[in-house]
Design a protein around this motif. Structure first.
Motif, mmCIF file in Angstrom:
data_model
loop_
_atom_site.group_PDB
_atom_site.id
_atom_site.type_symbol
_atom_site.label_atom_id
_atom_site.label_comp_id
_atom_site.label_asym_id
_atom_site.label_seq_id
_atom_site.Cartn_x
_atom_site.Cartn_y
_atom_site.Cartn_z
ATOM 1 N N ALA A 3 64.145 50.998 -24.181
ATOM 2 C CA ALA A 3 64.861 52.071 -25.507
ATOM 3 C C ALA A 3 63.604 51.817 -26.268
ATOM 4 O O ALA A 3 63.385 50.978 -26.211
ATOM 5 C CB ALA A 3 66.923 51.019 -25.349
ATOM 6 N N PRO A 4 64.399 52.082 -27.644
ATOM 7 C CA PRO A 4 62.846 51.926 -28.869
ATOM 8 C C PRO A 4 62.912 50.458 -29.253
ATOM 9 O O PRO A 4 62.064 50.124 -29.428
ATOM 10 C CB PRO A 4 63.571 52.605 -29.525
ATOM 11 N N TRP A 5 63.657 49.858 -28.438
ATOM 12 C CA TRP A 5 63.717 48.106 -29.082
ATOM 13 C C TRP A 5 62.534 47.263 -27.752
ATOM 14 O O TRP A 5 62.972 45.980 -27.834
ATOM 15 C CB TRP A 5 64.820 47.319 -29.323
ATOM 16 N N THR A 6 62.907 47.869 -26.709
ATOM 17 C CA THR A 6 62.297 47.437 -25.194
ATOM 18 C C THR A 6 61.565 46.160 -25.455
ATOM 19 O O THR A 6 61.268 44.730 -25.643
ATOM 20 C CB THR A 6 62.493 48.566 -24.397
ATOM 21 N N PRO A 7 60.922 47.190 -26.794
ATOM 22 C CA PRO A 7 58.693 46.520 -26.650
ATOM 23 C C PRO A 7 59.228 44.866 -27.348
ATOM 24 O O PRO A 7 58.678 44.022 -26.858
ATOM 25 C CB PRO A 7 58.370 46.915 -27.022
ATOM 26 N N THR A 8 60.054 45.146 -28.009
ATOM 27 C CA THR A 8 60.338 44.022 -29.260
ATOM 28 C C THR A 8 61.163 42.937 -28.150
ATOM 29 O O THR A 8 60.744 41.552 -28.260
ATOM 30 C CB THR A 8 61.266 44.238 -30.053
ATOM 31 N N VAL A 9 62.251 43.382 -27.191
ATOM 32 C CA VAL A 9 62.769 42.137 -26.387
ATOM 33 C C VAL A 9 62.550 41.751 -25.008
ATOM 34 O O VAL A 9 61.881 40.348 -25.483
ATOM 35 C CB VAL A 9 63.847 43.040 -25.377
ATOM 36 N N HIS A 10 61.032 41.914 -24.927
ATOM 37 C CA HIS A 10 60.177 41.904 -24.532
ATOM 38 C C HIS A 10 59.449 40.626 -24.761
ATOM 39 O O HIS A 10 59.293 40.039 -23.999
ATOM 40 C CB HIS A 10 59.399 42.994 -23.592
ATOM 41 N N ALA A 11 58.598 40.868 -26.107
ATOM 42 C CA ALA A 11 58.012 39.686 -26.951
ATOM 43 C C ALA A 11 58.926 38.932 -27.221
ATOM 44 O O ALA A 11 58.649 37.542 -26.841
ATOM 45 C CB ALA A 11 57.817 40.687 -27.778
ATOM 46 N N LEU A 12 60.265 38.696 -26.814
ATOM 47 C CA LEU A 12 61.256 37.514 -27.173
ATOM 48 C C LEU A 12 61.276 37.396 -25.821
ATOM 49 O O LEU A 12 61.420 36.200 -25.814
ATOM 50 C CB LEU A 12 62.711 37.961 -27.658
ATOM 51 N N LEU A 13 61.559 37.756 -24.834
ATOM 52 C CA LEU A 13 61.538 37.659 -23.632
ATOM 53 C C LEU A 13 60.414 36.675 -22.966
ATOM 54 O O LEU A 13 60.267 35.285 -21.919
ATOM 55 C CB LEU A 13 61.311 38.480 -22.260
ATOM 56 N N ALA A 14 58.816 37.500 -22.696
ATOM 57 C CA ALA A 14 57.719 36.309 -23.302
ATOM 58 C C ALA A 14 57.188 35.069 -23.793
ATOM 59 O O ALA A 14 57.599 34.296 -23.241
ATOM 60 C CB ALA A 14 56.858 37.397 -23.578
ATOM 61 N N HIS A 15 58.514 34.816 -25.353
ATOM 62 C CA HIS A 15 58.593 33.659 -25.851
ATOM 63 C C HIS A 15 58.792 32.736 -25.503
ATOM 64 O O HIS A 15 58.427 31.456 -24.953
ATOM 65 C CB HIS A 15 58.783 33.956 -27.310
ATOM 66 N N LEU A 16 60.283 32.875 -24.599
ATOM 67 C CA LEU A 16 61.494 32.247 -24.022
ATOM 68 C C LEU A 16 60.224 31.497 -22.296
ATOM 69 O O LEU A 16 60.541 30.224 -21.947
ATOM 70 C CB LEU A 16 62.638 33.153 -23.698
ATOM 71 N N ALA A 17 59.238 32.293 -21.304
ATOM 72 C CA ALA A 17 58.754 32.226 -20.734
ATOM 73 C C ALA A 17 57.977 30.803 -21.026
ATOM 74 O O ALA A 17 58.294 29.947 -20.213
ATOM 75 C CB ALA A 17 58.403 33.249 -19.856
ATOM 76 N N TYR A 29 66.430 30.268 -18.127
ATOM 77 C CA TYR A 29 67.790 30.999 -17.953
ATOM 78 C C TYR A 29 67.239 32.388 -17.845
ATOM 79 O O TYR A 29 68.007 33.060 -18.233
ATOM 80 C CB TYR A 29 68.560 30.202 -18.518
ATOM 81 N N ALA A 30 66.064 33.358 -18.966
ATOM 82 C CA ALA A 30 66.245 34.694 -19.397
ATOM 83 C C ALA A 30 65.231 35.162 -17.988
ATOM 84 O O ALA A 30 63.937 34.415 -17.186
ATOM 85 C CB ALA A 30 65.122 34.934 -20.410
ATOM 86 N N PRO A 31 64.993 36.216 -17.851
ATOM 87 C CA PRO A 31 64.399 36.923 -16.907
ATOM 88 C C PRO A 31 62.938 36.973 -17.727
ATOM 89 O O PRO A 31 63.391 36.980 -18.593
ATOM 90 C CB PRO A 31 65.129 38.283 -16.478
ATOM 91 N N ARG A 32 61.715 37.379 -16.765
ATOM 92 C CA ARG A 32 60.739 37.152 -17.591
ATOM 93 C C ARG A 32 60.174 39.138 -17.066
ATOM 94 O O ARG A 32 60.195 39.467 -16.537
ATOM 95 C CB ARG A 32 59.198 36.778 -16.140
ATOM 96 N N PRO A 33 60.286 39.576 -18.703
ATOM 97 C CA PRO A 33 59.053 40.617 -18.572
ATOM 98 C C PRO A 33 58.111 41.414 -17.550
ATOM 99 O O PRO A 33 57.274 40.717 -17.449
ATOM 100 C CB PRO A 33 59.280 40.620 -20.053
ATOM 101 N N LEU A 34 58.005 41.643 -17.126
ATOM 102 C CA LEU A 34 57.039 42.290 -15.758
ATOM 103 C C LEU A 34 56.997 44.075 -16.683
ATOM 104 O O LEU A 34 55.930 44.778 -15.401
ATOM 105 C CB LEU A 34 57.280 42.805 -14.586
ATOM 106 N N GLY A 35 57.004 44.129 -17.764
ATOM 107 C CA GLY A 35 56.388 45.981 -18.636
ATOM 108 C C GLY A 35 56.718 46.973 -17.524
ATOM 109 O O GLY A 35 57.893 46.409 -17.920
ATOM 110 N N PHE A 36 56.912 48.190 -17.346
ATOM 111 C CA PHE A 36 57.194 48.988 -17.081
ATOM 112 C C PHE A 36 56.784 49.771 -15.970
ATOM 113 O O PHE A 36 55.394 49.917 -15.587
ATOM 114 C CB PHE A 36 56.959 50.077 -18.574
ATOM 115 N N ASP A 37 57.347 50.985 -15.413
ATOM 116 C CA ASP A 37 57.631 50.977 -13.976
ATOM 117 C C ASP A 37 56.933 52.347 -14.311
ATOM 118 O O ASP A 37 56.836 53.630 -15.538
ATOM 119 C CB ASP A 37 58.022 51.336 -13.003
ATOM 120 N N GLU A 38 56.592 53.418 -12.984
ATOM 121 C CA GLU A 38 56.181 54.638 -13.162
ATOM 122 C C GLU A 38 56.880 55.649 -13.368
ATOM 123 O O GLU A 38 56.834 56.802 -14.085
ATOM 124 C CB GLU A 38 55.312 55.022 -12.011
#
Length: 276
Positions: free
Chosen positions: A37-51, A57-66
């Motif tokens: 979604a449009p907000w997904t990159p922002t959420v991934h920044a949040l998840l990267a911070h948590l990692a 307890y949070a999933p780790r962001p691995l980018g986007f698939d094909e």
């Protein structure tokens, strides 16, 4: 989390975790693929911070698939509707509250990236006024449980800047719960009418608040804000909110606020002079 095997071949035999008409979530190996979604990159920044902060307890962001889907690490355990039963007893309720506190501690020094986009719409971030980035959807269905304890917190799409008290109030709507006795017993796994004041006090103590004062009003405010967010997303055509609005769900959300305000007596601690 458990699901069904995808026999369509479109996901390479992945396990379907959610198969809504507008959001298909699949597990492939040790990853979860979800529509971006449009907000997904922002959420991934949040998840990267948590990692980086060591929040386990949070999933780790691995980018986007094909196919343009976001890719996250999978957290093994039980989630979804099963989560309601996990917070009925005191131990589960306290664990639920401590998970929220641990998240708030981990996110306290996170600053959203420039141009951050939130599903709730444009939001100022004012840490000096007490803002953090709240999870925004901290309900029992979004906690992953294993062997009776929480091991994961998922579905971060509704993260947004807000005071931490917003997450607390949102969680209490479901933990107290702010529902009538029949619904609490029939749908939310309570063995009998819940002692709502005691449950609110227990949650707040486990979270680390000095008292539960003002929480009924805070829940009503959170309910109103949730309704407005759903209304805004529906008007913009986002799913599943657009379908919810078409099916009358907004009226149900308005009714929940009215129920809260009409049943304040259920949230007052009993005194020795009260009748049964």
């Amino acid at each position: 989390m458990t699901g069904t095997t995808d026999d369509s071949g479109g996901d390479g035999g992945g396990e379907v975790l959610q198969n809504g008409p507008h959001r298909r979530v699949v597990r492939i190996g040790d990853t979860v693929r979800r529509p971006a979604a449009p907000w997904t990159p922002t959420v991934h920044a949040l998840l990267a911070h948590l990692a980086a902060a060591g929040f386990p307890y949070a999933p780790r962001p691995l980018g986007f698939d094909e196919r343009g889907r976001e890719v996250l690490t999978h957290i093994e355990g039980e989630a979804g509707p099963a989560g309601w039963a996990r917070i009925v007893d005191d131990a589960g309720l306290a664990a639920f509250a401590r998970l929220l506190r641990d998240y708030h501690e981990a996110v306290a020094d996170f600053t959203p990236p420039p141009g951050a986009v939130w599903s709730a719409g444009p939001r100022p971030f004012e840490p000096g006024a007490g803002d953090i980035v709240c999870h925004g959807d901290f309900g029992p269905w979004n906690v992953v449980w294993r062997e009776g304890r929480p091991v994961g917190l998922i579905d971060w799409d509704h993260a947004r800047p807000a005071p931490a008290r917003h997450d607390v109030a949102y969680a209490l709507e479901y933990a107290a719960p702010f529902r009538d006795d029949a619904e609490a017993v029939r749908w939310l796994a309570h063995p009998g009418p819940p002692d709502r004041p005691r449950r609110i006090a227990h949650f707040c103590a486990a979270y680390g608040l000095p008292s539960a004062d003002g929480m009924v009003d805070a829940v009503a405010r959170a309910q109103r804000e949730t309704t407005e967010v759903v209304r805004r997303l529906a008007a913009a055509g986002h799913e599943p909110q657009a379908t919810w609005a078409a099916e009358g769900h907004l009226r149900e959300l308005d009714d929940r606020v009215a129920w809260t305000l009409a049943h304040r007596h259920l949230f007052r601690p009993r005194t020795t002079g009260d009748r049964e």
